[in-house]
Structure formats: C-alpha cells, structure tokens
Design an enzyme around this catalytic site. Structure first.
Site, PDB file in Angstrom:
ATOM      1  N   HIS A 116     -46.203 -91.941  -2.926  1.00  0.00           N
ATOM      2  CA  HIS A 116     -46.946 -91.892  -1.654  1.00  0.00           C
ATOM      3  C   HIS A 116     -47.574 -90.513  -1.406  1.00  0.00           C
ATOM      4  O   HIS A 116     -48.002 -90.220  -0.294  1.00  0.00           O
ATOM      5  CB  HIS A 116     -46.047 -92.263  -0.470  1.00  0.00           C
ATOM      6  N   CYS A 145     -61.598 -77.181   4.311  1.00  0.00           N
ATOM      7  CA  CYS A 145     -61.787 -76.730   2.923  1.00  0.00           C
ATOM      8  C   CYS A 145     -62.739 -75.524   2.943  1.00  0.00           C
ATOM      9  O   CYS A 145     -63.467 -75.315   3.927  1.00  0.00           O
ATOM     10  CB  CYS A 145     -62.403 -77.899   2.157  1.00  0.00           C
ATOM     11  N   GLY A 184     -31.655 -95.203  -0.320  1.00  0.00           N
ATOM     12  CA  GLY A 184     -32.199 -94.723   0.950  1.00  0.00           C
ATOM     13  C   GLY A 184     -33.587 -95.206   1.293  1.00  0.00           C
ATOM     14  O   GLY A 184     -34.379 -94.466   1.877  1.00  0.00           O
TER      15      GLY A 184
END
Ligand code: APR
Length: 243
Positions: A116, A145, A184
């Site tokens: 992810h 940026c 988990g």
C-alpha cells in the site's frame, strides 16, 4: 496453538508473512478498524481517496502530517523484530505489508514489499516522480515539488489500484511459497484479504495471529488469538530451539 504453529513452521521451507496495522499497534500507531481505529473518528472518503485530495489537499496533508508525527516517534516493536528474525531463519522468506509506516524497514528486513506504499515517500502530481520527504512537521502544507506542483503521499488510496509490478510480485510469491503467517490484519481490504484463500487453494498452510477472530480465521489452519508482540517472539524462540 503456538506449538501447532511451530510444528507447521518447522516443516516448511518457504515462509511468507503478511502484516496489517495490528503489528504496529504496540508501537503506538493507531489501527484503522476496531474501537480505537482511525475510521471511527475520520471518514476515509474525506482523507484517503484521490477525490478527497483533489478537493482539499490541505486537509488530507494535515491528517498525514499528524500520522507522520506519531510514526516518527514510534519504534519497531517485538512483533516487527520477530519478523526480521524469521527472515534470518528461512532461506526463502518474504514479507508483504499493508502498512505504510516504514516500521518493518527500520528492523532491516530485506525481502519485503509495502503493497500500500509508504507515507514517507511522496509523488509529484505533475511529473509522477517519487522522493522521500522526511520533514515532520511539514514546512508547508500542502507540500510542493521543486517543479511547483503539489505532491501527494505515495500510498494506495481507496479507489486506486495497487501498482501492477507489486501485484505481480505478490502473486509470484504466493504461488511459490508453502506457508503463510498473516498477522494483525482485519482481512477485509482486498486484494490482500484474498491472499490467505489463495494460499489454501494451492495446498499451502495459513497461520493467523490477531487479537480477535477475522474473516481469515475460518480458513486458517491455525488461528492464534493474542498480540503479535507476544506471540511472534514466542514462535521465533520455539523455532530457534529446533533449527
Ligand atoms: N496484535 C495482533 N492483532 C492486533 C493487535 C495486536 N497488538 N492490535 C490490533 N490487532 C488487529 C485487530 O484486531 C484488527 O483485526 O489488527 C487488525 C487491524 O485491522 P485494520 O485496522 O483494519 O488494519 P489493516 O487490516 O491493516 O487494514 C487494511 O485498510 O484502511 C486501509 O489502507 C489501510 O492498509 C490498510 C488497510
């Protein structure tokens, strides 16, 4: 239960571990679901979707800045460290984490993907280039940026696809590994939620470690109820006696 898990692990030559937010809970990083989970107090639609970012990048970045602050002060816990030790015990070891906190990386584990993404890495919305933005708190919100365009966290939001090269890597690992420990995770976010079923369908073994039963529990060979920071070190200690 732990002994039965150790017996399976003793007989396996390749080990895949999948983790979710629960592994970092003992480091003080909030999980997403459950009674103290982030999604109890925040709406994912307002903070973790490309549309939320387009509408209100400042709010999204304020939330990430807060989470980055918590994670910056957190340390890998006994569960993270036990996973690094598992990597040392198996010649064929791989970790797929859904966590974006970077805590696994800080233990030195090498064979892993962060499926992810990673909230320390950002992506330019114009050039698509990625770079690490370590500042906590951020100097400007929303950050930009050097080209002037907004940057976004380089994570996979709801409504977005996991990069194809990471998916290909995950499936090639799933296909060639014998045993999966899934630790988990609530097991409700796809595609990772489907990985234990995939493992079972090709004859592999699945060991689950979680504080509570999940949709994965019913298909797992062994479902251990407990904290990853307690159970994983016990598993490693048991294995070290045998290896
Ligand atoms: N030990 C073991 N399990 C724990 C512990 C602990 N100390 N603390 C919490 N858990 C378990 C909870 O019981 C729950 O099942 O960890 C799980 C955490 O679930 P989620 O908060 O849903 O986290 P995760 O499964 O990683 O979520 C998947 O959802 O919001 C998205 O992108 C986000 O990667 C995340 C994805």
């Amino acid at each position: 239960m732990i002994d039965a898990a150790i017996k399976i692990l003793k007989e396996t030559s390749s080990l895949l571990v999948i983790t979710g937010a629960g592994i970092s809970a003992e480091s003080g990083v909030p999980t997403f679901r459950g009674k103290d989970g982030l999604w109890q107090n925040y709406r994912a639609e307002d903070l973790a979707t490309p549309w939320a970012f387009e509408r209100d990048p400042e709010t999204v970045w304020r939330w990430y800045d807060w989470r980055r602050g918590i994670i910056k002060n957190a340390e890998p816990n006994k569960g993270h460290i036990a996973i690094k030790e598992l990597e040392e015990l198996y010649e064929k070891f791989f970790l797929i984490t859904q966590n974006v906190d970077g805590l696994h990386e800080r233990t030195g584990v090498k064979n892993m993907i962060e499926i992810h993404g990673n909230l320390w890495r950002v992506r330019c919305t114009r050039e698509n280039k990625t770079f690490v933005l370590p500042d906590v708190p951020l100097k400007e919100i929303p950050p930009r940026c050097s080209c002037g365009a907004l940057v976004r966290p380089d994570v996979v939001w709801f409504g977005e696809s996991i990069p194809v090269e990471l998916m290909n890597k995950a499936y090639s690992i799933l296909e060639s590994y014998e045993t999966l420990i899934v630790a988990g995770t609530s097991g409700v976010v796809y595609p990772v939620a489907s990985f234990p079923t995939f493992m079972k369908s090709k004859g592999g073994k699945v060991i689950e470690i979680n504080l509570e039963k999940t949709p994965i529990s019913s298909i797992a060979d062994i479902s251990i109820i407990g904290k990853t920071g307690d159970i994983l070190p016990e598993v490693v200690e048991g294995l070290k006696k045998i290896f």
